[in-house]
Design an enzyme around this catalytic site. Structure first.
Site, PDB file in Angstrom:
ATOM      1  N   HIS A  46       0.853  -1.193   0.000  1.00  0.00           N
ATOM      2  CA  HIS A  46       0.000   0.000   0.000  1.00  0.00           C
ATOM      3  C   HIS A  46       0.888   1.241   0.000  1.00  0.00           C
ATOM      4  CE1 HIS A  46      -3.990  -1.781   1.688  1.00  0.00           C
ATOM      5  NE2 HIS A  46      -3.344  -2.680   0.965  1.00  0.00           N
ATOM      6  N   GLU A  48       0.872   3.916   1.814  1.00  0.00           N
ATOM      7  CA  GLU A  48       1.311   4.359   3.137  1.00  0.00           C
ATOM      8  C   GLU A  48       2.441   3.495   3.683  1.00  0.00           C
ATOM      9  OE1 GLU A  48      -3.306   4.741   3.272  1.00  0.00           O
ATOM     10  OE2 GLU A  48      -1.804   3.600   2.148  1.00  0.00           O
ATOM     11  N   CYS A  76      -6.668   2.146   5.238  1.00  0.00           N
ATOM     12  CA  CYS A  76      -7.309   0.883   5.623  1.00  0.00           C
ATOM     13  C   CYS A  76      -6.860   0.517   7.042  1.00  0.00           C
ATOM     14  CB  CYS A  76      -6.903  -0.211   4.632  1.00  0.00           C
ATOM     15  SG  CYS A  76      -5.183  -0.756   4.822  1.00  0.00           S
TER      16      CYS A  76
END
Length: 145
Positions: A46, A48, A76
């Protein structure tokens, strides 16, 4: 947030969901990331997580206590947990994610009192531009099918 949106467009260019992230310290971008789950065949890829890994390497510490994260889509559960664990004090979010967001949409892991760190969160920065990028991506994806 404009830099995070540029990262999101990199993801879109390789047929990934257009999510981008930058981490800033002392007014300078120290790390960038964009979604690469399909490309890397890795659930953890992801935007991040990639940016956090780079920022930790750059600072030489797992604690990112002097940083601000800018992300184009609400994190998430995994990414929200990583933000808390990295002790990032502030996160700026463009779009909310009503199906999986953990910075206020489904739950707010960034502000849970039971954790040893809570995160200041700012919402809606360049929201329209980031939402448009996501909507265009999913419209094209539906047309391909």
């Amino acid at each position: 947030m404009k830099a995070a949106l540029r990262e999101a467009r990199k993801a879109s260019a390789i047929d990934e969901v257009p999510i981008g992230c930058v981490i800033v310290s002392d007014g300078k971008i120290i790390a960038r990331g964009y979604n690469r789950r399909n490309t890397d065949k890795n659930t953890l890829a992801h935007a991040e997580i990639i940016a956090i890994r780079k920022a930790c390497k750059k600072t030489g510490d797992w604690r990112l206590e002097e940083c601000t994260m800018y992300i184009t889509l609400e994190p998430c559960p995994m990414c929200a947990g990583a933000i808390v664990q990295a002790r990032i004090p502030k996160v700026v979010v463009a779009c909310m994610n009503p199906k999986a967001g953990c910075a206020g949409s489904v739950v707010d892991l960034l502000k849970m009192k039971g954790f040893n760190h809570q995160v200041e969160t700012v919402y809606g920065v360049l929201e329209d531009e980031c939402r448009s990028e996501l909507q265009s991506f999913f419209k094209q994806l539906r047309q391909k099918k």
